[in-house]
Design an enzyme around this catalytic site. Structure first.
Site, mmCIF file in Angstrom:
data_model
loop_
_atom_site.group_PDB
_atom_site.id
_atom_site.type_symbol
_atom_site.label_atom_id
_atom_site.label_comp_id
_atom_site.label_asym_id
_atom_site.label_seq_id
_atom_site.Cartn_x
_atom_site.Cartn_y
_atom_site.Cartn_z
ATOM 1 N N ARG A 18 0.829 -1.222 0.000
ATOM 2 C CA ARG A 18 0.000 0.000 0.000
ATOM 3 C C ARG A 18 0.853 1.258 0.000
ATOM 4 O O ARG A 18 0.582 2.200 -0.753
ATOM 5 C CB ARG A 18 -0.943 0.020 1.203
ATOM 6 C CG ARG A 18 -2.075 -0.975 1.101
ATOM 7 C CD ARG A 18 -2.952 -0.935 2.325
ATOM 8 N NE ARG A 18 -2.125 -1.199 3.510
ATOM 9 C CZ ARG A 18 -2.403 -0.782 4.728
ATOM 10 N NH1 ARG A 18 -3.478 -0.071 4.977
ATOM 11 N NH2 ARG A 18 -1.605 -1.075 5.730
ATOM 12 N N ASN A 36 -6.156 -2.346 2.220
ATOM 13 C CA ASN A 36 -6.193 -3.801 2.321
ATOM 14 C C ASN A 36 -7.647 -4.245 2.415
ATOM 15 O O ASN A 36 -8.474 -3.564 3.032
ATOM 16 C CB ASN A 36 -5.456 -4.289 3.569
ATOM 17 C CG ASN A 36 -3.960 -4.231 3.430
ATOM 18 O OD1 ASN A 36 -3.417 -4.202 2.341
ATOM 19 N ND2 ASN A 36 -3.276 -4.218 4.561
#
Length: 89
Positions: A18, A36
């Site tokens: 990320r 996520n």
């Protein structure tokens, strides 16, 4: 301008995916977010010019060191006007 939703599958959680994706999107001047998912995949929405979105999709296919991407699915979605990119939890 376009807006894409991408779902990235594989070993993409717990490897800095990320944060690295956020940095890449910001470098490309894209707006949107990444997070996520509870199923182990990473989801993102990004908007900008089609060339920059394609560059991000290509990056997503490999991701940062330690990631093992098995697939990237994409679809176009309506624009929202984001001019920043962030990591969501």
């Amino acid at each position: 301008m376009e807006r894409w939703r991408l779902i990235v599958s594989g070993r993409v959680q717990g490897v800095g995916y990320r944060q690295a994706l956020c940095q890449r999107a910001q470098a490309l001047g894209l707006g949107g977010w990444v997070r996520n998912r509870s199923d182990g995949r990473v989801e993102l929405e990004a908007e900008g010019c089609s060339h920059d979105l394609e560059q991000l999709r290509i990056w997503c296919e490999s991701g940062p060191a330690g990631a093992q991407v098995s697939s990237v699915s994409e679809c176009m979605i309506p624009l929202e006007g984001h001019d920043w990119f962030e990591v969501r939890r």
